[in-house]
Write an enzyme that holds these catalytic residues in place. Structure first.
Site, PDB file in Angstrom:
ATOM      1  N   LYS A 370       0.829  -1.212   0.000  1.00  0.00           N
ATOM      2  CA  LYS A 370       0.000   0.000   0.000  1.00  0.00           C
ATOM      3  C   LYS A 370       0.867   1.267   0.000  1.00  0.00           C
ATOM      4  CE  LYS A 370      -2.501  -0.738   3.635  1.00  0.00           C
ATOM      5  NZ  LYS A 370      -1.834  -1.973   4.057  1.00  0.00           N
ATOM      6  N   THR A 372       3.910   1.588  -1.096  1.00  0.00           N
ATOM      7  CA  THR A 372       4.575   1.691  -2.397  1.00  0.00           C
ATOM      8  C   THR A 372       3.611   2.234  -3.447  1.00  0.00           C
ATOM      9  OG1 THR A 372       5.791  -0.288  -1.729  1.00  0.00           O
ATOM     10  CG2 THR A 372       6.031   0.411  -3.998  1.00  0.00           C
ATOM     11  N   ARG A 394       1.876   7.330   7.488  1.00  0.00           N
ATOM     12  CA  ARG A 394       2.144   7.165   8.917  1.00  0.00           C
ATOM     13  C   ARG A 394       3.651   7.106   9.161  1.00  0.00           C
ATOM     14  NH1 ARG A 394      -0.730   1.925  10.831  1.00  0.00           N
ATOM     15  NH2 ARG A 394      -0.218   1.256   8.725  1.00  0.00           N
ATOM     16  N   LYS A 405       9.104  -6.916  10.039  1.00  0.00           N
ATOM     17  CA  LYS A 405       8.556  -6.287   8.839  1.00  0.00           C
ATOM     18  C   LYS A 405       9.562  -5.401   8.118  1.00  0.00           C
ATOM     19  CE  LYS A 405       4.619  -3.437   7.353  1.00  0.00           C
ATOM     20  NZ  LYS A 405       5.325  -2.321   6.756  1.00  0.00           N
ATOM     21  N   ALA A 624      -2.524  -0.017  13.998  1.00  0.00           N
ATOM     22  CA  ALA A 624      -3.682  -0.240  13.128  1.00  0.00           C
ATOM     23  C   ALA A 624      -4.661  -1.270  13.677  1.00  0.00           C
ATOM     24  CB  ALA A 624      -3.219  -0.633  11.736  1.00  0.00           C
ATOM     25  N   PHE A 655      -3.448  -1.908   7.033  1.00  0.00           N
ATOM     26  CA  PHE A 655      -3.997  -3.254   6.851  1.00  0.00           C
ATOM     27  C   PHE A 655      -5.044  -3.296   5.731  1.00  0.00           C
ATOM     28  CE2 PHE A 655      -2.829  -4.010  11.545  1.00  0.00           C
ATOM     29  CZ  PHE A 655      -1.550  -4.359  11.190  1.00  0.00           C
ATOM     30  N   PHE A 743       4.232  -7.979  -9.404  1.00  0.00           N
ATOM     31  CA  PHE A 743       5.533  -8.546  -9.064  1.00  0.00           C
ATOM     32  C   PHE A 743       6.129  -9.192 -10.325  1.00  0.00           C
ATOM     33  CE2 PHE A 743       4.225  -9.426  -4.355  1.00  0.00           C
ATOM     34  CZ  PHE A 743       4.120  -8.056  -4.154  1.00  0.00           C
ATOM     35  N   TRP A 772       7.190  -0.034  -8.586  1.00  0.00           N
ATOM     36  CA  TRP A 772       8.293  -0.617  -7.827  1.00  0.00           C
ATOM     37  C   TRP A 772       9.547  -0.749  -8.696  1.00  0.00           C
ATOM     38  CZ3 TRP A 772      11.151  -5.221  -8.101  1.00  0.00           C
ATOM     39  CH2 TRP A 772      11.942  -5.502  -6.956  1.00  0.00           C
TER      40      TRP A 772
END
Length: 919
Positions: A370, A372, A394, A405, A624, A655, A743, A772
């Protein structure tokens, strides 16, 4: 318009001055019609007593509708004293212009260039002079003295074209400005000092003589030819010596004085023109943004390598490009700054831009990108489509950064830079939250200890102690008295019963909900015992630590809209109940002011930039699960003003859409009053395959072949989750654009299938994104789809009425959003609901604390679970933030470290001081 202070004005000059002031008055009146509260202030620093000139300035300012303030210094004030006053006014946002009324001998380059160019209404700084010489007269201040000379000559009928002008005794900015203005009128300009040997011959040649300083006695009048027009604009004249001319020198043309009087009027006109220009610039305009070029590599390097390969713009340059004023930012190093909230007042009449939310389908434990997508979208809008846009993200917690993460700056060629500064400390906001939270925690247990060990009288005497013989209540103690219904201000007049009520909070330790926090994953602090020291006199209890971003102080920061509002929210945070079941607040403990002081800088949004040099606000990061998982209302509001009516603000919800988006709409949008234009729903082939029955996905474990090879059946089977999340957005009346984060292992057939299924499910559009691997260029199609969707009229609506009972609001979310058959309340949850309703908190929105890995409460249930009962194990309240949060199943507020945390890879090169291993 004449006054006793202006009795020597000629009728011609009086007419010109009246015209200038009347024009200024009309322009200012128009500006104030658009913003009635606005009234420009001109400050004049003068050295020495000059009552006559003060009166003239005051009269002219009042006539035009301007405020004026004089700073009077002693006549012998030195350079440093004058500069000190200049620097104070430079930083005073209430003052819009600054003029110097000091003697000729006091002027120096150091003094002149201490002025901020944007406040230099006399046009004496190098910046304003440079713009004038370059031909940008409309973008700078021009010396009112030099303009007065030209005005008076032209109003008297003098044709300057071809005339020979001699400027004598002028220095610095005045000399340069006069030469520049005369040359543009076609005049031949000569400059000379009084002691120049060729002065007599130059005077004989001149048609017009401008005196820049008083004439020395030794210069005879006979050197000036009959018919020569002489104007005196010396600084001595300006500082109040209003004799009509220098001794023995008389202009034989129609004008010979009044330069300084007209200059005073033109200075006011400069002020008004500046404000008009300023107002014009506040209207929507395309930013003149210098975007940074990308040179994508294949294969794509690590995030930190990409970040380090790009040199960010200086943050003050970025701030200027997007319309921020110099006094509206506080710079932290080279690449980040805080933005002052005064900006909202300045831009309050500016129309907002379009409001875009990036949400996601139910993610894998790896996340679906999200952040990215958010960054790629704004890079596409601004760097490739030339549309004003802002990303609002955030601030990441240190917990996931060093845990499993990693960072949260985006990734690949769509990220915030410098990413190591983004992920580590930033400007210290989370540290401020930690300090405020733990100060309150210490206050709670300390108060219980002292109440347990002191008599009513001793407790009262210590709470309201005598200082230097004076005994009085503090401001916050007076507020507590008022809350108790005790209308007394003298500590000695309270009865014994009133003293007891005031001094004793009677906190029931079993009801304390306020925990200590730290910004590190530390599983061994999930349950602790405090008070084991001998000095605590046997007072101990079980407690716990939460991760710092789970603190209600963070939720308050994210939802507040001003410093005053934040203080009120902090004051009403409920930390426990007393022995009678009544809520005990931060205000009752007397710590509100201290918390506000600790948070006074954290409330200001942090300005950074993307890899392509477009602006980003990084502000607040509420957990979150427990809180609403969105960045701050303030960042969004400021960004919406800065982008203007045709611009876009793209913000992200934590999320999946069932958690972050639902809370964004029902909690954040209620608090802010902002209306969203479109939802961008992020999906990945990987996540859809997981929902379609693919093998489990675990962080740190290589993906199974089902995720790296084409499998259309798994994609089709998992599309049910995407369809459900689209339906959730439609509950709120907001159009959905699906962004398929592509991807390298995704096949064309899989990509086409996802886009087709998304449109079939009701998405406005579905677009594959390649940001990306190539940056904003890879999300141009997404940006165009978002623009098209956002152009439709919003039909936004809330999911429920906050006046509904707490249980009904919980049930509405469970059934409409999650797809549950019903809810099941534990006895403890029902008891808490009854208590909060009785305490008057039943009309707050709901913030469900639920796993993000499933639409249900069970993380292993993928796709779209059906026919389940949603268990509510507990219900808690964040009264300051303004929501009730039910706990669905067991929710941890303190994550733990995995077997191999990210910190194994993080290191510092001690020679270059570069951070390594962040991702």
């Amino acid at each position: 318009m004449r006054s006793s202070a202006a009795c020597c004005w000629t009728e011609d000059s009086c007419s010109v001055i009246r015209e200038v002031i009347q024009n200024s008055k009309e322009v200012l009146s128009l500006l104030q019609g658009k913003n009635p509260a606005f009234k420009p202030v001109l400050a004049i620093i003068q050295a020495g007593d000059d009552n006559l000139m003060q009166e003239i300035n005051q009269n002219l300012a009042e006539e035009a509708g301007l405020n004026i303030t004089h700073i009077c210094l002693p006549a012998d004030s030195g350079e440093d004293e004058i500069i000190d006053e200049i620097l104070k006014i430079n930083e005073d946002t209430r003052v819009h212009g600054l003029a110097l009324q000091i003697s000729e001998t006091s002027f120096s380059d150091k003094i002149l260039n201490a002025l901020k160019p944007e406040k230099d209404v006399d046009g004496v700084t190098d910046v304003n002079l440079g713009k004038l010489v370059r031909g940008d007269a409309r973008e700078c201040f021009v010396s009112p003295v030099a303009r007065a000379v030209i005005e008076l000559l032209e109003k008297s009928g003098v044709n300057l074209d071809g005339k020979k002008i001699l400027v004598i005794g002028a220095h610095g900015s005045l000399e340069a400005t006069l030469q520049c203005l005369f040359q543009r009128k076609g005049s031949m300009t000569m400059s000379s000092q009084w002691k120049t040997p060729q002065l007599q011959s130059k005077l004989h040649e001149a048609d017009i003589v401008i005196l820049g300083s008083p004439k020395p006695e030794e210069i005879p009048l006979s050197w000036i030819q009959p018919g020569t027009t002489v104007l005196n604009c010396s600084h001595d004249f300006l500082s109040g010596k209003l004799g009509c001319s220098s001794p023995g020198v008389h202009g034989t043309g129609p004008i010979a004085e009044d330069v300084s009087l007209l200059a005073a009027a033109l200075r006011i006109q400069n002020m008004v023109s500046s404000r008009r220009r300023w107002f014009r610039e506040q209207q929507y305009r395309r930013w003149r943004l210098h975007c940074l070029k990308l040179q994508p590599l294949s294969p794509v390097p690590s995030d930190i390598e990409i970040s380090r390969a790009q040199t960010p713009k200086a943050v003050d340059i970025l701030a200027k490009e997007i319309g921020l004023l110099a006094d509206e930012i506080e710079i932290y190093g080279k690449s980040k700054a805080k933005v002052r909230l005064s900006l909202l007042e300045r831009l309050k009449d500016q129309a907002d831009g379009k409001y875009v939310l990036v949400a996601g389908i139910t993610p894998t434990p790896l996340g679906e990108g999200k952040s990215t997508v958010t960054i790629g979208l704004v890079q596409a809008l601004t760097a490739h489509l030339n549309i004003n846009s802002f990303a609002c993200l955030r601030q990441p917690s240190q917990g996931p950064t060093f845990g499993v993460k990693g960072g949260a700056a985006g990734g690949g060629y769509a990220q915030v830079i410098p990413m190591e500064e983004f992920n580590l400390h930033l400007t210290g906001d989370i540290h401020a939250i930690t300090a405020a939270n733990n100060l309150l925690a210490a206050a709670i247990d300390t108060r219980i200890l002292h109440e347990n060990t002191q008599t009513d009288k001793a407790l009262y005497n210590r709470l309201v102690a005598s200082v230097n013989g004076v005994r009085e209540f503090s401001k916050i103690q007076l507020a507590r008295l008022k809350k108790l219904g005790i209308n007394k201000t003298d500590p000695s007049t309270l009865t014994e019963e009133e003293m007891r009520k005031f001094a004793r909070l009677d906190i029931d330790p079993s009801t304390i909900t306020w925990q200590r926090v730290m910004d590190t994953n530390d599983r061994f602090l999930r349950k602790i015992t405090i008070g084991q020291g001998s000095t605590e006199k046997g007072y101990s209890r079980q407690a716990q630590f939460d991760i710092a971003v789970a603190s209600e102080v963070m939720a308050v920061l994210a939802l507040t809209d001003s410093l005053a509002d934040m203080k009120e929210r902090l004051d009403r945070m409920v930390v426990a109940s007393d022995s009678n079941g009544q809520p005990v607040t931060t205000g009752d403990l007397g710590v509100t002011g201290a918390l506000t002081v600790l948070m006074k800088d954290a409330i200001k949004p942090n300005l950074m930039q993307t890899l392509e040099g477009t602006p980003v606000f990084v502000h607040a990061g509420p957990f979150a699960n427990i809180a609403h998982g969105n960045s701050s209302v303030l960042a969004d509001k400021i960004a919406l003003k800065l982008v203007g009516e045709e611009g876009y603000v793209v913000t992200e919800a934590g999320f999946g859409a069932d958690i972050g988006m639902e809370k964004f709409f029902n909690i954040k949008c209620r608090a802010s009053g902002l209306v969203p234009s479109v939802v961008v729903l992020v999906a990945t082939v990987r996540a859809l395959k997981m929902h379609g029955g693919g093998p489990s996905v675990t962080a740190g474990v290589p993906l199974k072949k089902e995720y790296t090879e084409e499998n259309l059946q798994l994609v089709a089977d998992g599309a049910c989750n995407l369809e459900k999340q689209i339906q959730i957005a439609h509950l709120f009346g907001v159009p959905v654009v699906v962004a398929l984060n592509v991807f390298k292992t995704d096949t064309r057939a899989e990509i086409d299938l996802v886009c087709e299924l998304a449109k079939r499910a009701g998405a406005f559009n579905a677009v594959p994104c390649y940001h990306w691997s190539i940056g904003g260029k890879g999300s141009v199609d997404l940006a165009q789809a978002v623009r098209e969707a956002a152009s439709k009229k919003s039909r936004f609506q809330f999911l429920y009425d906050v006046q509904l009972p707490i249980v009904e609001k919980i049930r509405t979310i469970a059934q409409a959003v999650y797809g549950a058959e019903d809810i099941e309340l534990s006895p403890e949850a029902q008891s808490k609901i009854d208590r909060y309703t009785e305490q008057g908190f039943g009309n707050l929105p709901i913030c469900m604390a639920k796993t993000h890995l499933s639409l249900s409460h069970q993380p292993v249930k993928k796709g779209v679970p059906k026919d389940f009962i949603l268990p509510i194990s507990d219900v808690r309240a964040s009264i300051g933030a303004g929501f009730i949060y039910p706990l669905v199943g067991t929710m941890s507020t303190m994550p733990g470290l995995p077997t191999r945390p990210c910190f194994y890879d993080i290191d510092l090169d001690t020679e270059t001081e570069q951070v390594k291993g962040l991702f």
